[in-house]
Design a protein around this motif. Structure first.
Motif, short mmCIF file in Angstrom:
data_model
loop_
_atom_site.label_atom_id
_atom_site.label_comp_id
_atom_site.label_asym_id
_atom_site.label_seq_id
_atom_site.Cartn_x
_atom_site.Cartn_y
_atom_site.Cartn_z
N PHE A 7 43.44 25.41 58.38
CA PHE A 7 43.63 23.84 58.15
C PHE A 7 44.87 23.75 56.95
CE2 PHE A 7 39.07 24.22 59.42
CZ PHE A 7 38.67 23.22 59.63
N VAL A 8 44.75 24.63 55.81
CA VAL A 8 46.00 23.76 55.27
C VAL A 8 47.67 23.83 55.69
CG1 VAL A 8 48.04 25.00 53.27
CG2 VAL A 8 45.56 24.76 53.15
N GLU A 9 48.10 24.47 56.41
CA GLU A 9 49.27 24.68 57.07
C GLU A 9 49.11 23.53 58.61
OE1 GLU A 9 50.82 27.49 60.86
OE2 GLU A 9 50.45 28.63 58.63
N THR A 10 48.45 23.15 58.67
CA THR A 10 48.39 22.67 59.62
C THR A 10 47.85 21.28 59.72
OG1 THR A 10 47.12 23.58 61.23
CG2 THR A 10 47.32 20.93 61.81
N LEU A 11 47.59 20.55 58.61
CA LEU A 11 47.13 19.30 57.55
C LEU A 11 48.46 18.95 56.73
CD1 LEU A 11 44.53 19.07 55.10
CD2 LEU A 11 45.50 17.45 56.02
N ASP A 12 49.86 20.26 55.97
CA ASP A 12 50.36 20.84 55.94
C ASP A 12 52.50 20.22 56.97
OD1 ASP A 12 52.35 19.85 53.39
OD2 ASP A 12 53.16 22.11 53.94
N ARG A 140 34.52 19.55 59.40
CA ARG A 140 34.56 18.47 60.08
C ARG A 140 35.22 16.88 59.41
NH1 ARG A 140 36.10 15.17 62.50
NH2 ARG A 140 35.19 13.97 63.47
N VAL A 141 35.66 17.49 58.42
CA VAL A 141 35.88 16.32 56.70
C VAL A 141 37.73 16.81 57.58
CG1 VAL A 141 36.22 15.86 54.95
CG2 VAL A 141 34.12 15.89 55.25
N VAL A 146 43.58 16.32 59.60
CA VAL A 146 44.12 16.65 60.44
C VAL A 146 44.36 15.70 61.57
CG1 VAL A 146 44.93 17.97 62.36
CG2 VAL A 146 43.96 19.29 59.61
N ALA A 147 43.26 14.69 62.25
CA ALA A 147 43.84 13.81 63.19
C ALA A 147 44.33 12.64 62.47
CB ALA A 147 42.13 13.75 63.72
N GLU A 148 43.50 12.49 61.19
CA GLU A 148 43.69 11.15 60.94
C GLU A 148 45.58 11.42 60.07
OE1 GLU A 148 42.92 7.43 58.00
OE2 GLU A 148 41.94 7.98 59.86
N THR A 149 46.10 12.67 59.77
CA THR A 149 46.84 12.64 58.88
C THR A 149 48.37 12.62 60.49
OG1 THR A 149 46.55 13.67 57.21
CG2 THR A 149 49.38 13.22 57.91
N ALA A 150 47.97 13.47 61.30
CA ALA A 150 48.79 13.25 62.64
C ALA A 150 49.00 11.46 63.49
CB ALA A 150 47.58 14.68 64.07
#
Length: 170
Positions: A7-12, A140-141, A146-150
């Protein structure tokens, strides 16, 4: 790699794509609208940071904590307050918005790494876009973040290309 580090890596990764769209811009360029949309690059950075901060508060304390940051532009102040989160206000700088985004991101990353259980769930706040009575787990959050940032990184890429032809990828 653990799920949390995924999660951290994907968000970043998506945060970096968003940050890359504003490289080498002046404050005036970051505030410029380049499409029919009301969006500007600085406003997108501001919005994504605020949304991530609200969802991080939700993860620790539910819907009430989500509103505890003093801003809920979707409700307080109406349409103008909502639109303001997508614009650079007088006195805001791109450097300041990026610094705030970095602060929020590091806080979210720490939360992801230390939350007791990603299955912990809270009821969502009442809103027309949420099913009444629905709950979201921390997992889920994070998927939503991730979706919002992408999604907004994609918006930013279009705005930047319209501004000066630069692209975040390519």
């Amino acid at each position: 790699m653990s799920e949390r580090e995924d999660f951290v890596e994907t968000l970043d990764k998506h945060r970096e794509l968003l940050r890359r769209t504003v490289r080498d811009l002046t404050d005036a360029q970051a505030a410029e609208r380049t499409t029919a949309s009301e969006l500007c690059l600085g406003g997108l950075i501001k919005h994504v940071a605020a949304v991530e901060a609200r969802w991080a508060r939700f993860m620790t304390g539910g819907a009430e904590a989500m509103r505890a940051g003093g801003e809920d532009p979707g409700r307080a102040g109406g349409a103008e307050a909502w639109a303001d989160q997508f614009r650079m206000a007088e006195g805001e700088t791109l450097a300041g918005l990026l610094a705030e985004y970095e602060r929020v991101a590091r806080g979210t990353d720490e939360l992801v790494r230390t939350a007791p259980d990603l299955d912990l769930a809270h009821p969502l706040p009442p809103a027309p876009w949420f099913e009444p009575g629905a709950t979201w787990s921390l997992r889920r959050v994070l998927l939503h973040m991730v979706a919002e940032t992408a999604q907004h990184a994609g918006h930013a890429d279009i705005i930047r290309e319209s501004l000066d032809g630069a692209k975040s990828m390519g």
